[in-house]
Design an enzyme around this catalytic site. Sequence first.
Site, PDB file in Angstrom:
ATOM      1  N   SER A 176      -7.415  76.751  31.951  1.00 58.47           N
ATOM      2  CA  SER A 176      -6.875  76.433  33.273  1.00 58.47           C
ATOM      3  C   SER A 176      -5.360  76.540  33.282  1.00 58.47           C
ATOM      4  CB  SER A 176      -7.267  75.015  33.682  1.00 58.47           C
ATOM      5  OG  SER A 176      -6.637  74.704  34.909  1.00 58.47           O
TER       6      SER A 176
ATOM      7  N   ALA B 226     -15.905  86.775  34.910  1.00 61.89           N
ATOM      8  CA  ALA B 226     -17.132  86.085  34.500  1.00 61.89           C
ATOM      9  C   ALA B 226     -18.340  86.707  35.191  1.00 61.89           C
ATOM     10  CB  ALA B 226     -17.018  84.608  34.860  1.00 61.89           C
TER      11      ALA B 226
ATOM     12  N   HIS C  88     -13.702  70.443  36.055  1.00 59.13           N
ATOM     13  CA  HIS C  88     -12.259  70.482  36.344  1.00 59.13           C
ATOM     14  C   HIS C  88     -12.044  71.172  37.691  1.00 59.13           C
ATOM     15  CE1 HIS C  88      -8.599  72.919  36.542  1.00 59.13           C
ATOM     16  NE2 HIS C  88      -7.980  71.994  35.817  1.00 59.13           N
ATOM     17  N   ASN C  89     -12.712  72.307  37.874  1.00 63.12           N
ATOM     18  CA  ASN C  89     -12.555  73.043  39.127  1.00 63.12           C
ATOM     19  C   ASN C  89     -13.134  72.272  40.315  1.00 63.12           C
ATOM     20  OD1 ASN C  89     -11.526  74.995  37.464  1.00 63.12           O
ATOM     21  ND2 ASN C  89     -12.568  76.680  38.480  1.00 63.12           N
TER      22      ASN C  89
ATOM     23  N   GLY D 202      -5.379  87.667  31.066  1.00 60.04           N
ATOM     24  CA  GLY D 202      -5.347  88.308  29.753  1.00 60.04           C
ATOM     25  C   GLY D 202      -3.927  88.710  29.378  1.00 60.04           C
TER      26      GLY D 202
ATOM     27  N   LYS E 237     -14.729  72.701  32.131  1.00 57.41           N
ATOM     28  CA  LYS E 237     -13.841  73.499  32.987  1.00 57.41           C
ATOM     29  C   LYS E 237     -14.409  73.594  34.410  1.00 57.41           C
ATOM     30  CE  LYS E 237     -10.523  76.169  34.407  1.00 57.41           C
ATOM     31  NZ  LYS E 237     -10.920  76.980  35.463  1.00 57.41           N
TER      32      LYS E 237
ATOM     33  N   GLU F  16     -10.675  69.876  41.162  1.00 59.54           N
ATOM     34  CA  GLU F  16      -9.592  70.661  41.799  1.00 59.54           C
ATOM     35  C   GLU F  16      -9.911  70.894  43.286  1.00 59.54           C
ATOM     36  OE1 GLU F  16      -8.492  74.356  39.584  1.00 59.54           O
ATOM     37  OE2 GLU F  16      -9.072  75.399  41.413  1.00 59.54           O
TER      38      GLU F  16
HETATM   39  C1  6PG Z   1      -7.584  77.068  36.982  1.00 59.91           C
HETATM   40  C2  6PG Z   1      -8.226  77.442  38.270  1.00 59.91           C
HETATM   41  C3  6PG Z   1      -8.725  78.838  38.210  1.00 59.91           C
HETATM   42  C4  6PG Z   1      -9.023  79.409  39.588  1.00 59.91           C
HETATM   43  C5  6PG Z   1     -10.411  79.127  40.034  1.00 59.91           C
HETATM   44  C6  6PG Z   1     -10.584  78.551  41.398  1.00 59.91           C
HETATM   45  O1  6PG Z   1      -7.988  76.043  36.458  1.00 59.91           O
HETATM   46  O2  6PG Z   1      -6.685  77.770  36.531  1.00 59.91           O
HETATM   47  O3  6PG Z   1      -9.290  76.583  38.549  1.00 59.91           O
HETATM   48  O4  6PG Z   1      -9.774  78.857  37.301  1.00 59.91           O
HETATM   49  O5  6PG Z   1      -8.103  79.039  40.500  1.00 59.91           O
HETATM   50  O6  6PG Z   1     -11.002  80.361  39.933  1.00 59.91           O
HETATM   51  O7  6PG Z   1     -11.230  79.428  42.177  1.00 59.91           O
HETATM   52  P1  6PG Z   1     -11.767  79.309  43.639  1.00 59.91           P
HETATM   53  O8  6PG Z   1     -10.973  78.311  44.420  1.00 59.91           O
HETATM   54  O9  6PG Z   1     -11.528  80.699  44.124  1.00 59.91           O
HETATM   55  O10 6PG Z   1     -13.205  78.991  43.539  1.00 59.91           O
END
Ligand code: 6PG
Length: 626
Positions: free
Chosen positions: A295, A243, A353-354, A176, A350, A357
């Site tokens: 993100s 969240a 996306h994670n 924020g 999103k 990730e």
């Molecule tokens: C982003 C990240 C962000 C955060 C996640 C991952 O896109 O900026 O994904 O949202 O790093 O919360 O969280 P965890 O690895 O703790 O599940």
Amino acid sequence: MNQVIYIMGVSGCGKSTIGNLLSEALKIPFFDGDDFHPEANVAKMSKGIPLNDEDRFGWLQTLNELGKKQVENNSCVIVCSGLKQMYRDILSKGIESKSMWVYLSGSFNQIEERVNKRSGHFMSSALLQSQFDTLEEPINALQLDISLKPEEIVKKIVKELDMKSEFGLFGLGVMGKSLSRNLAQKGFNISIFNREVKGSEENIAIDFKNAHSELEKSQPFSNVEAFVNSLQIPRRIMLMVNAGKITDMVIDDLIPYLSDGDILIDGGNSNYLKTKERYDYLKSKNINFIGVGVSGGEEGALKGPSIMPGGNKETYELVKPYLEGIAAKDTNGLPCCTYVGEEGSGHFVKMVHNGIEYVEMQLLAEVYTIFNTMGRNPDEIANILESWKSDVDSYLLGITVDILRKKDGDDWLVNKIVDKAGNKGTGNWTTIATAQLGAPSTLIASALFARYTSFYKEERCNANEKFGISPSELNLNSDDVLNAYQFGRIINHYQGLKLISEAGKAYSWTLNLSEIARIWTNGCIIKSDFAEALIPVLKEDDNILTNPSIISQLKELKPSINKVVAECILRELPVACLSESVNFLNAYTTSNSSANIIQAQRDYFGAHTYQRIDDLSGDFHHTNWN
Ligand code: 6PG
């Protein structure tokens, strides 16, 4: 930001008087909509024939063009009765977020009396009644009572414009704070809010404002009502809170102070199904809701994140300049923010996306463990990864190089970090979604379960003693590891995008996967050269495994990943995602799989029936197996 101030209301409410006074007060041009009627309309009106919708369309479009042109250089006032929502939609088309509506409201008697008092004017009750019958009151306008003196009305409008912020940011946590500074740096007038908890969270908003020069014009609050009242109508409030339940609590705290047509934007990592529920809940209260995936972490939020908004398209248009204004830019200078689709689709994208990730991180961890087992120290591994940048550059590769180089005393810091990987739940949700939608994103599940397995630290240590499994010297060259890594990444992106595509079909969202790849090229955690390469590929087909160039790349990389995974398994080194990626492609490319046995077993114990390859009708058969 330049604005078109539309002043609307039934004939006789005093629009032109207010419009003129306002334009004088603000020193901006004034246009009376009546001066822009085409000749045909003028002729009709002079014969006393009322205009129909068709007559009005061209005229409203002319006024819209006028507003669009004006707003490029300056604000302006346009006066137009704008009685129906449909008319107002035409007037603000393409400039939705730059249109401010002022609605001059009064009762039938008030207006009749007022009009009939004016010399030379007479409006029949029937004509006035037809205006009231046509009037659809606007929900996102500054409503002012015509019983106030014109000067007072103008004062209120000026105050609204002068004092009120265009955008509100609720929740000054790490994200924020960065987003607030980003908004202020882009020149937006904002209000910022953080709650006050005596003893632990005091003066957060005001202290934050004072600590950053770009926030000089921002308005800090710790009182919800004052914060809401500090915003221009329709209010645009971005929630940057944890969240989950907190999001619902915050929404309920805000509702009593919101008005019809206000917009809440949830920028947290919210579950996409909850976003749909919140959208419906707020809709029942005439509040608009946009679920936005953001993100890029703290730095991305400050310098430009990747933003994935979902919800109603018209509502998106009202927040677009803010979201696109603060987003990262792609190689063509376009914002890494695009309207993703309906309902919770922004949060879904999103979430995936994670998931991607998680896999990208796990693949890099596996690459590290391979080289580590081969006896390379973190600096040497960093050097190898650095040399890969020309082939497979990504944000996560870059930070892994930095991480591996970080020293702590005489040792590398990574050697001192406990090998238990945490998570905040988005990988879990992606795995649930993959199962629910029947789209096998097996790498995301593997990456998630690898984190869960890592968490059994004590059990792992005990099992290590009992089983005596320990990886022995691997015989691999770094080019094969690079190829295997690249192979894993392609399968990862295929699976993640396929999951998004399947969700689009299941939930009837209109998604543009090429655009999604584009907004992942900068600002976000999975930004990479590969995301860039996927933009044209996804223009052809949502399934990247049909693309000839991807097919030939995978064919070329396949011998390496076969070798790397086989060697790791033989030497007892766990490589969950690398091995799953090759297994997945082997399964995906099998024309005659072992699923015939599963079908026979299901039919044997449960009479679930099966189809036969020699019965092209597709009928289902059952056999009495014993
Ligand atoms: C982003 C990240 C962000 C955060 C996640 C991952 O896109 O900026 O994904 O949202 O790093 O919360 O969280 P965890 O690895 O703790 O599940």
